[in-house]
Each structure stands twice: as C-alpha cells, then as structure tokens.
Design an enzyme around this catalytic site. Structure first.
Site, mmCIF file in Angstrom:
data_model
loop_
_atom_site.group_PDB
_atom_site.id
_atom_site.type_symbol
_atom_site.label_atom_id
_atom_site.label_comp_id
_atom_site.label_asym_id
_atom_site.label_seq_id
_atom_site.Cartn_x
_atom_site.Cartn_y
_atom_site.Cartn_z
ATOM 1 N N ASP A 99 6.406 -5.419 -1.007
ATOM 2 C CA ASP A 99 5.174 -5.323 -1.794
ATOM 3 C C ASP A 99 5.477 -4.610 -3.109
ATOM 4 O O ASP A 99 6.104 -3.549 -3.114
ATOM 5 C CB ASP A 99 4.114 -4.545 -1.004
ATOM 6 C CG ASP A 99 2.733 -4.700 -1.613
ATOM 7 O OD1 ASP A 99 2.527 -5.643 -2.407
ATOM 8 O OD2 ASP A 99 1.857 -3.874 -1.298
ATOM 9 N N TYR A 101 4.009 -3.465 -7.223
ATOM 10 C CA TYR A 101 3.001 -2.552 -7.772
ATOM 11 C C TYR A 101 2.882 -2.934 -9.241
ATOM 12 O O TYR A 101 3.126 -2.140 -10.133
ATOM 13 C CB TYR A 101 3.560 -1.136 -7.584
ATOM 14 C CG TYR A 101 2.644 0.033 -7.782
ATOM 15 C CD1 TYR A 101 1.425 0.135 -7.121
ATOM 16 C CD2 TYR A 101 3.036 1.091 -8.609
ATOM 17 C CE1 TYR A 101 0.629 1.253 -7.282
ATOM 18 C CE2 TYR A 101 2.239 2.204 -8.775
ATOM 19 C CZ TYR A 101 1.039 2.276 -8.097
ATOM 20 O OH TYR A 101 0.250 3.397 -8.248
ATOM 21 N N HIS A 106 -3.944 -1.050 -12.312
ATOM 22 C CA HIS A 106 -3.992 -0.436 -10.983
ATOM 23 C C HIS A 106 -3.123 0.825 -10.946
ATOM 24 O O HIS A 106 -3.574 1.881 -10.493
ATOM 25 C CB HIS A 106 -3.521 -1.431 -9.917
ATOM 26 C CG HIS A 106 -3.356 -0.822 -8.556
ATOM 27 N ND1 HIS A 106 -4.427 -0.407 -7.793
ATOM 28 C CD2 HIS A 106 -2.243 -0.534 -7.826
ATOM 29 C CE1 HIS A 106 -3.980 0.092 -6.639
ATOM 30 N NE2 HIS A 106 -2.662 0.032 -6.644
ATOM 31 N N ARG A 115 -2.679 11.943 -9.279
ATOM 32 C CA ARG A 115 -1.952 12.969 -10.043
ATOM 33 C C ARG A 115 -2.704 13.252 -11.346
ATOM 34 O O ARG A 115 -2.211 12.946 -12.443
ATOM 35 C CB ARG A 115 -0.517 12.483 -10.361
ATOM 36 C CG ARG A 115 0.357 12.186 -9.145
ATOM 37 C CD ARG A 115 1.755 11.720 -9.543
ATOM 38 N NE ARG A 115 1.709 10.509 -10.358
ATOM 39 C CZ ARG A 115 1.672 9.258 -9.880
ATOM 40 N NH1 ARG A 115 1.693 9.067 -8.579
ATOM 41 N NH2 ARG A 115 1.610 8.220 -10.683
ATOM 42 N N GLU A 185 -6.383 -3.907 -0.549
ATOM 43 C CA GLU A 185 -5.724 -4.181 -1.829
ATOM 44 C C GLU A 185 -5.694 -5.693 -1.988
ATOM 45 O O GLU A 185 -5.049 -6.400 -1.206
ATOM 46 C CB GLU A 185 -4.319 -3.563 -1.866
ATOM 47 C CG GLU A 185 -4.388 -2.029 -1.873
ATOM 48 C CD GLU A 185 -3.076 -1.341 -2.209
ATOM 49 O OE1 GLU A 185 -2.015 -1.961 -2.039
ATOM 50 O OE2 GLU A 185 -3.140 -0.169 -2.642
ATOM 51 N N GLU A 187 -4.401 -8.916 -3.356
ATOM 52 C CA GLU A 187 -3.099 -9.274 -3.918
ATOM 53 C C GLU A 187 -2.847 -10.766 -3.735
ATOM 54 O O GLU A 187 -3.589 -11.462 -3.050
ATOM 55 C CB GLU A 187 -1.985 -8.494 -3.199
ATOM 56 C CG GLU A 187 -2.229 -6.987 -3.156
ATOM 57 C CD GLU A 187 -0.988 -6.183 -2.770
ATOM 58 O OE1 GLU A 187 0.119 -6.751 -2.760
ATOM 59 O OE2 GLU A 187 -1.152 -4.986 -2.485
ATOM 60 N N ASP A 219 -3.522 -6.175 1.438
ATOM 61 C CA ASP A 219 -2.662 -5.080 1.900
ATOM 62 C C ASP A 219 -3.557 -3.908 2.300
ATOM 63 O O ASP A 219 -3.804 -2.997 1.523
ATOM 64 C CB ASP A 219 -1.701 -4.692 0.767
ATOM 65 C CG ASP A 219 -0.883 -3.458 1.098
ATOM 66 O OD1 ASP A 219 -0.672 -3.176 2.288
ATOM 67 O OD2 ASP A 219 -0.450 -2.777 0.143
ATOM 68 N N ARG A 223 -5.659 5.487 2.972
ATOM 69 C CA ARG A 223 -5.308 6.361 1.846
ATOM 70 C C ARG A 223 -4.974 7.783 2.257
ATOM 71 O O ARG A 223 -4.173 8.454 1.583
ATOM 72 C CB ARG A 223 -6.466 6.384 0.833
ATOM 73 C CG ARG A 223 -6.819 5.040 0.247
ATOM 74 C CD ARG A 223 -5.666 4.424 -0.505
ATOM 75 N NE ARG A 223 -6.053 3.149 -1.094
ATOM 76 C CZ ARG A 223 -5.182 2.265 -1.573
ATOM 77 N NH1 ARG A 223 -3.880 2.506 -1.518
ATOM 78 N NH2 ARG A 223 -5.590 1.129 -2.089
ATOM 79 N N GLN A 226 -1.503 7.697 3.682
ATOM 80 C CA GLN A 226 -0.603 7.413 2.566
ATOM 81 C C GLN A 226 -0.370 8.668 1.713
ATOM 82 O O GLN A 226 0.758 8.992 1.354
ATOM 83 C CB GLN A 226 -1.218 6.291 1.717
ATOM 84 C CG GLN A 226 -0.365 5.809 0.561
ATOM 85 C CD GLN A 226 -1.090 4.773 -0.314
ATOM 86 O OE1 GLN A 226 -2.198 4.336 0.011
ATOM 87 N NE2 GLN A 226 -0.479 4.393 -1.402
ATOM 88 N N LYS A 239 0.383 1.797 5.405
ATOM 89 C CA LYS A 239 0.329 0.394 4.995
ATOM 90 C C LYS A 239 0.736 -0.566 6.109
ATOM 91 O O LYS A 239 0.385 -1.746 6.057
ATOM 92 C CB LYS A 239 1.315 0.161 3.834
ATOM 93 C CG LYS A 239 1.048 0.996 2.600
ATOM 94 C CD LYS A 239 0.021 0.311 1.745
ATOM 95 C CE LYS A 239 -0.039 0.926 0.357
ATOM 96 N NZ LYS A 239 -1.005 0.208 -0.474
ATOM 97 N N THR A 243 -1.310 -6.478 7.415
ATOM 98 C CA THR A 243 -1.388 -7.147 6.114
ATOM 99 C C THR A 243 -1.897 -8.556 6.404
ATOM 100 O O THR A 243 -1.288 -9.271 7.204
ATOM 101 C CB THR A 243 0.007 -7.241 5.454
ATOM 102 O OG1 THR A 243 0.562 -5.928 5.350
ATOM 103 C CG2 THR A 243 -0.082 -7.867 4.066
ATOM 104 N N GLU A 344 -10.123 2.480 -6.392
ATOM 105 C CA GLU A 344 -10.411 2.435 -7.832
ATOM 106 C C GLU A 344 -11.879 2.127 -8.108
ATOM 107 O O GLU A 344 -12.479 2.694 -9.017
ATOM 108 C CB GLU A 344 -9.570 1.351 -8.497
ATOM 109 C CG GLU A 344 -8.082 1.594 -8.465
ATOM 110 C CD GLU A 344 -7.350 0.304 -8.780
ATOM 111 O OE1 GLU A 344 -7.109 0.041 -9.959
ATOM 112 O OE2 GLU A 344 -7.049 -0.452 -7.838
HETATM 113 CA CA CA Z 1 -0.126 -3.062 -2.076
#
Ligand code: CA
Length: 387
Positions: A99, A101, A106, A115, A185, A187, A219, A223, A226, A239, A243, A344
């Site tokens: 996978d 990114y 995103h 962060r 997610e 994708e 995906d 969180r 993670q 994760k 999937t 998000e």
């Molecule tokens: Ca992903």
C-alpha cells in the site's frame, strides 16, 4: 447516446470469478446486469479456474485476445446469466500486497493531524512514493463483514476503564480492547499479471506489460492502534485486519481514455521514476456512508502515479508475481468534501460505529465516449468479538 448498460457496456467488460448454486468457481465477464460465462463459452482451461491468476499470468497479448473474444461473443448474442443469479468471489489470489501513500493532500492532512508541531510532509515524501507491505491473506471481496479489530491503544475518548492512557508521571500505558477509531481509506488497487525477474527492476515504461487491471479498494484502518504502533516501522495491526476489494477487475485496456496529466512534480524525481510530465488516471471516487455520499475524491489529483509506484516497488530488484496487488493510498483531493478518510473528513472527531455500512464507487471516461463504472467496494462494521 446514453450507455444502455450503465457503465458496464462493451467498452468496459470487467473480469470476475463467479459460481452458480454452489457450483464450480470460474471466470466471467460483466456486461450490464448480466454475466458472460467466459469459461464455458470459450472452453479455455485457464478460465475454468477459481481465480483470474492463470489468465493474468499469460501476458498482454492474451489479455487483448481474451477481451476481443468476450466482446465478439457478446456482440453475437452469447447466452449470459443474470447477475442476481450468480455468487461473486474474490477475483484473484492475492500474492503480495503493498500500500502506497501517494496523495499529497492526504499525506499533508494526516501530517497536520498526527504531528501538528512539525512540517506535515517528511523530507522523503516528494522524492519517492512512500509505501509499506500489507497482509495479502486478509484481502477480502466486497460485501465481506468487517469485525471491529482489537488491539493495544493508549488514548481513549470512550470507556471509563480505558480513559486515562497514561500514568501520573506521564508515561504512556496501553490497554487491550476494541478500536474506538475505526476508519476507511478510499483507494484504487493495481493488479499485477505478468511477473518480473528477481534482480531486474521494472522500468517506468513497462507498466502496461505487467499490470492487468484495477480494482476499488478500502484499506480499513484502526487509527488508535496505528498511532501507538507505527513508530518506527510503519503500519502493522492497525491495517492488517481487513482490506476490501471490488469483485470486478477493470482491465487497464478499458481505461485507455482515462489517462491524464497529474500535477507537476517539484523537485523532479530521479530518472527511474519517469520522464518529466507524469500521467495518471482520471477516476472519480464516491464515498457513501449509511446511504449518504460524504465525499468525492478525484484520483487525478494524486502526486505519484501508478506507473511510478510499480517502478519504485521494484527499484531494488524485488520481483513482482502474478496476483500482486499494490494500492494507491488514500485518495484525497484539495477540497474538504474530497477527502478519502473519515480521519480527514471529521478531523479526528468521529469514526465508524458498529453497523455502519461504507460503499466506495468509482467511474472513469470510457473508450466509447461515455463513462464506465468500476466495481463497487462494500463493507459493514460488525461489533468486536469479545471473549
Ligand atoms: Ca492506505
């Protein structure tokens, strides 16, 4: 003229694996709301198998011939089965799963959330498509229920017994329990047909020789698991629990009209990642939660292209195998209603409840002038299984 087959006309013809009344699984092609039994109508042994892998391993010339054969059969009025009468299965045996990114929007949003006191993009991000190896064995077909995963979490906004997450001196202390931050997610997944040799990188320009088709992909992500586990080696149990991919694999050939320029890349990537202007795919995504569309991410806004992802995935000489799946990473556009994850969309305030149903839908320009509809990706959240 409106396509009478609503996204599944002769310019599309995606492949899947189906069975009828518990019979043998075999390869079929979708046309409108019907399925052509490609195994029976061609008599080819590589199609009378429970996965697309045998066909995918044969390479682009056979893919082209098979697509023409399916089209000719349908044009000649070959017998087809109603979609409602067949059971659909995982379309291919997943070999390795990677996978990426690849969306700058995103990656920037997530950087700001996780962060907040530093630069949202890390120094490597514009030099290489960041990715990780996922778990091939838990890739499941659309419609498979997703059991809320359990794991180690440190922070909590819910249950009282898990609410502190730290000792009085500030040290993090994890507890084990169901995730309280289950997310999606949105994708796209790219499916490798022709393998490559160990030691030989796949050149940027060889994408079409190796990649057979495209699937929709969710995906699912926990969180809280993670956030606690991902430093320093990246995603793991947050994760790997599930999937989901679409039942239908859209051949790359059906997306010929969807190639488009991606946003300019600055700084210019190293030469193995392609020459100058990068080409991607103009695929529209729709995220539906409990019957309501909550987002419309545009795949054409991605920073890294699928061709670059394949070149990078093999840049060290690692080989790809038939059935390898590599995914785009969350697709998020620049606008707030174009974000491909709830993290998000709701900025960490809210996540999926038990019973929530998520459907991802995809469409793209077809070669016939209209639009094709890629296979949908559906999943409902089931409560955690507690001892
Ligand atoms: Ca992903």
């Amino acid at each position: 003229m409106t396509d009478p087959h609503s996204g599944f006309g002769l310019d599309h013809l995606p492949y899947g694996v189906f069975s009828v009344a518990g019979g043998a699984r075999r390869v079929g092609v979708r046309h409108g709301d019907r399925v052509l039994d490609l195994a029976a109508s061609t008599g080819r042994p590589e199609l009378a198998t429970p996965s697309l892998n045998a066909l995918m391993a044969l390479g682009p010339e056979v893919w082209r011939q098979t697509r023409e054969e399916a089209r000719s059969l349908l044009e000649a009025g070959a017998e087809t089965l109603p979609l409602a009468d067949v059971e659909l299965h995982l379309p291919f045996e997943v070999a390795d799963y990677v996978d990426f990114y690849a969306s700058e929007h995103h990656a920037t949003n997530v950087g700001r959330i996780l962060r907040p006191d530093s630069e949202p993009l890390l120094p490597n991000w514009k030099h290489l498509p960041v990715g990780y190896h996922g778990r091939a064995g838990t890739v499941v077909p659309s419609g498979t229920p997703v059991v809320r995963p359990r794991g180690q979490v440190v922070t909590s906004t819910g249950s009282a017994q898990r609410s502190t997450g730290s000792t009085s001196d500030g040290r993090a202390v994890p507890t084990y329990g169901p995730t309280e931050r289950l997310d999606i997610e949105a994708e796209l997944g790219f499916v490798v047909g022709t393998p490559s040799s160990l030691g030989d990188p796949v050149p940027y320009a060889a994408f079409g020789e190796h990649v057979f088709g495209v699937v929709g992909l969710n995906d699912w992500s926990a969180r809280d698991l993670q956030a606690w586990e991902y430093v320093p080696l990246g995603p793991f149990l947050g994760k790997s629990f599930a999937t989901t991919i679409s039942h239908w694999v859209t051949p790359v050939a059906a997306l010929e009209a969807a190639w488009c320029d991606l946003p300019a890349q600055e700084p210019t990537p190293l030469a193995y990642l392609g020459p100058g202007q990068v080409r991607g795919l103009d695929i529209d995504v729709e995220v539906e939660l409990d019957g309501e569309v909550v987002s419309r991410p545009p795949y054409r806004t991605m920073y890294w292209s699928p061709t670059q992802m394949l070149a990078h995935l093999t840049a060290n000489g690692a080989s790809v195998r038939t059935g390898d799946l590599f995914a785009s990473g969350t697709i998020s556009g620049p606008a707030e209603d174009q974000r491909g994850s709830l993290l998000e969309l709701w900025w960490g305030e809210r996540f999926l409840d038990d019973g929530a149903e998520v459907v991802l839908r995809y469409s793209a320009p077809g070669t016939g002038g209209g639009r094709i509809t890629l296979g949908e990706v559906r999943g409902r959240v089931e409560p955690a299984r507690v001892d």
